[in-house]
Design an enzyme around this catalytic site. Sequence first.
Site, PDB file in Angstrom:
ATOM      1  N   GLU A 249       0.880  -1.171   0.000  1.00 31.47           N
ATOM      2  CA  GLU A 249       0.000   0.000   0.000  1.00 31.47           C
ATOM      3  C   GLU A 249       0.916   1.218   0.000  1.00 31.47           C
ATOM      4  OE1 GLU A 249      -3.268  -0.204  -0.171  1.00 31.47           O
ATOM      5  OE2 GLU A 249      -3.511  -2.342   0.216  1.00 31.47           O
ATOM      6  N   CYS A 283      -2.356   9.271   2.470  1.00 27.86           N
ATOM      7  CA  CYS A 283      -2.015   8.713   1.155  1.00 27.86           C
ATOM      8  C   CYS A 283      -3.075   9.070   0.122  1.00 27.86           C
ATOM      9  CB  CYS A 283      -1.844   7.204   1.260  1.00 27.86           C
ATOM     10  SG  CYS A 283      -3.243   6.427   2.063  1.00 27.86           S
TER      11      CYS A 283
HETATM   12  P1  NAD Z   1       8.338   5.104   4.711  1.00 25.29           P
HETATM   13  O1  NAD Z   1       8.330   4.279   3.483  1.00 25.29           O
HETATM   14  O2  NAD Z   1       9.450   6.057   4.926  1.00 25.29           O
HETATM   15  O3  NAD Z   1       8.310   4.183   6.011  1.00 25.29           O
HETATM   16  C1  NAD Z   1       7.289   3.222   6.199  1.00 25.29           C
HETATM   17  C2  NAD Z   1       7.801   2.136   7.124  1.00 25.29           C
HETATM   18  O4  NAD Z   1       8.827   1.406   6.460  1.00 25.29           O
HETATM   19  C3  NAD Z   1       8.390   2.631   8.427  1.00 25.29           C
HETATM   20  O5  NAD Z   1       7.984   1.773   9.473  1.00 25.29           O
HETATM   21  C4  NAD Z   1       9.885   2.518   8.177  1.00 25.29           C
HETATM   22  O6  NAD Z   1      10.660   2.366   9.343  1.00 25.29           O
HETATM   23  C5  NAD Z   1       9.942   1.266   7.337  1.00 25.29           C
HETATM   24  N1  NAD Z   1      11.144   1.091   6.516  1.00 25.29           N
HETATM   25  C6  NAD Z   1      11.975   2.047   6.040  1.00 25.29           C
HETATM   26  N2  NAD Z   1      12.940   1.480   5.278  1.00 25.29           N
HETATM   27  C7  NAD Z   1      12.703   0.145   5.280  1.00 25.29           C
HETATM   28  C8  NAD Z   1      13.343  -0.972   4.655  1.00 25.29           C
HETATM   29  N3  NAD Z   1      14.406  -0.823   3.877  1.00 25.29           N
HETATM   30  N4  NAD Z   1      12.815  -2.192   4.857  1.00 25.29           N
HETATM   31  C9  NAD Z   1      11.713  -2.364   5.612  1.00 25.29           C
HETATM   32  N5  NAD Z   1      11.072  -1.336   6.240  1.00 25.29           N
HETATM   33  C10 NAD Z   1      11.564  -0.103   6.068  1.00 25.29           C
HETATM   34  O7  NAD Z   1       6.931   5.852   4.739  1.00 25.29           O
HETATM   35  P2  NAD Z   1       6.397   6.892   5.814  1.00 25.29           P
HETATM   36  O8  NAD Z   1       7.108   8.198   5.620  1.00 25.29           O
HETATM   37  O9  NAD Z   1       6.401   6.280   7.155  1.00 25.29           O
HETATM   38  O10 NAD Z   1       4.871   7.026   5.348  1.00 25.29           O
HETATM   39  C11 NAD Z   1       4.452   7.894   4.364  1.00 25.29           C
HETATM   40  C12 NAD Z   1       4.199   7.152   3.061  1.00 25.29           C
HETATM   41  O11 NAD Z   1       3.273   6.088   3.262  1.00 25.29           O
HETATM   42  C13 NAD Z   1       3.545   8.051   2.022  1.00 25.29           C
HETATM   43  O12 NAD Z   1       4.113   7.811   0.770  1.00 25.29           O
HETATM   44  C14 NAD Z   1       2.088   7.617   2.049  1.00 25.29           C
HETATM   45  O13 NAD Z   1       1.370   7.897   0.878  1.00 25.29           O
HETATM   46  C15 NAD Z   1       2.235   6.151   2.279  1.00 25.29           C
HETATM   47  N6  NAD Z   1       0.976   5.600   2.795  1.00 25.29           N
HETATM   48  C16 NAD Z   1       0.235   4.784   1.988  1.00 25.29           C
HETATM   49  C17 NAD Z   1      -1.001   4.306   2.439  1.00 25.29           C
HETATM   50  C18 NAD Z   1      -1.874   3.423   1.589  1.00 25.29           C
HETATM   51  O14 NAD Z   1      -2.846   2.875   2.106  1.00 25.29           O
HETATM   52  N7  NAD Z   1      -1.580   3.233   0.313  1.00 25.29           N
HETATM   53  C19 NAD Z   1      -1.452   4.651   3.712  1.00 25.29           C
HETATM   54  C20 NAD Z   1      -0.661   5.492   4.494  1.00 25.29           C
HETATM   55  C21 NAD Z   1       0.557   5.956   4.038  1.00 25.29           C
END
Ligand code: NAD
Length: 475
Positions: A249, A283
């Site tokens: 997602e 998002c």
């Molecule tokens: P992010 O991708 O920076 O982090 C998300 C999670 O991934 C965090 O828990 C982070 O610690 C972890 N992470 C980071 N690097 C990783 C790796 N290499 N391997 C595994 N895990 C890792 O995103 P964010 O800044 O926390 O959230 C914002 C983003 O999420 C935006 O792009 C938003 O649109 C998206 N989002 C999507 C939805 C949806 O339903 N499609 C919902 C909410 C947020």
Amino acid sequence: MSVNVSPLKNLVGDTWVDGTGDTREVIDPSNGEVCAVIREAGEKLVDEAVGHARRALDSWRQTTEFERRTLLRSLAGLVRRELEPLAQEITREMGKPIGEARGEVSKLADAFEYYAEEAVRVYGRTVPNDSKNVTSIIRYEPIGVVAAISPWNYPLELIGWKLAASLAAGCTMVLKPSEYTPSSAVRLFGLLSESGIPAGVANLVLGAGETGRALTSHPDIDKVAFTGSGPTGAAITRGLVRALPVSMELGGSCPQIVTATANIDDAVAGCLRRGYRNAGQICISINRVYVSRQVHTEFVDKLAAAVRRLTVGAGIDDPDVGPVTNAEIRDRYMEHVEDAQEKGATVLVGGSTIDRPGTWVEPALVDNVSESCLLATEETFGPVVGVTAFDDIQEAIALANNTPAGLAAYVYATDVSEIFTIGHGLDFGNVAVNNPDAGIMNAPYGGRKGSGHGYEHGPEGLHSYLNIKHLRIRY
Ligand code: NAD
């Protein structure tokens, strides 16, 4: 200020244990002060947590759907009981207005209740065979151990969708919440034992990318459920150690199309809610508006007046817009606004940071945004909306589709022909017409293109944690 100086603990099996890696401070974005501390769980703790989830799976998958329903209902009740402290943790760590945080916790409880009921509605089927005395049964079985990773913008709801559906399906889980919002997750997992859900069924590891990588590349997981940004989703995919089911997602850059037949007041109200709620950190936030040139001036004037009226303040005081959660969002907001100005757009409202401790920006509205602007091509994830006028509907559809994003889109129109033409033409997983809510609990919700694949919500959200078995019996 409430500073929890001792690092938050990880839940591994039935034990709360300290992380062993680097220490990381969690900052209250409304004042810049430290409000919690975590230590990176790291590979060893992740391995132990996966081991507990694997061992718990044997008995958890044998529980009946009715037993799981009872336990999920029990968890929902505890979440409702703890609504206020859970909401306060959310607001302290990521800044959203407390009213929105309370709403989020309530929706978390709704998710547990919904999947409690959905658990007992997983029906298999029998399929006719061309030979006598043979019957084919299609049955659903839990996928196994789920590695779940969640972001910070809805710290509890996005955990809840994964936890509720996977537990209802009979899976076990290791979850890593965002490093920006660990406290509400710790409090939620603290309710598990009281709910009666057995130890090891749901485990919690804290940390940032390092711990996330250790979890999603662990050799003994059966599925990855990820919500977050596109680049992280791609990194997780590259790091998988074997082929396994993955749901992604990812981010959006969501358009709103407003035609000449639209009710402009409704369109303005929709844009205000979906563009600025949670400081635009959703998002499915509206990032870019394509409005018919015939109603462009009316729409922009009304929206600008409404954006100017938005109150900005600390989340605990329940304003319309709180701080943005971190410096990355603040800096990207500025980059996108400045890029639009350089390319000839007009900033009608806001467009600057607010000089006070924490991370603050003004709700902004930018007009005459061209196709090459970052506001029109990338997700800002902050409180800014860019507006572009269009001359015909096919042009609006093409502009809306012309990014890698495919999560949600919004349409305001009253002409039935326009509604169907645009509704069918938009290349997005969720399209909301004359309303700003593209997702409901009992309908599938997911993205396409660069916004990912797989579904949460609805029966599809449960089925993403189930394997199909064809049992062909000759008798
Ligand atoms: P992010 O991708 O920076 O982090 C998300 C999670 O991934 C965090 O828990 C982070 O610690 C972890 N992470 C980071 N690097 C990783 C790796 N290499 N391997 C595994 N895990 C890792 O995103 P964010 O800044 O926390 O959230 C914002 C983003 O999420 C935006 O792009 C938003 O649109 C998206 N989002 C999507 C939805 C949806 O339903 N499609 C919902 C909410 C947020």
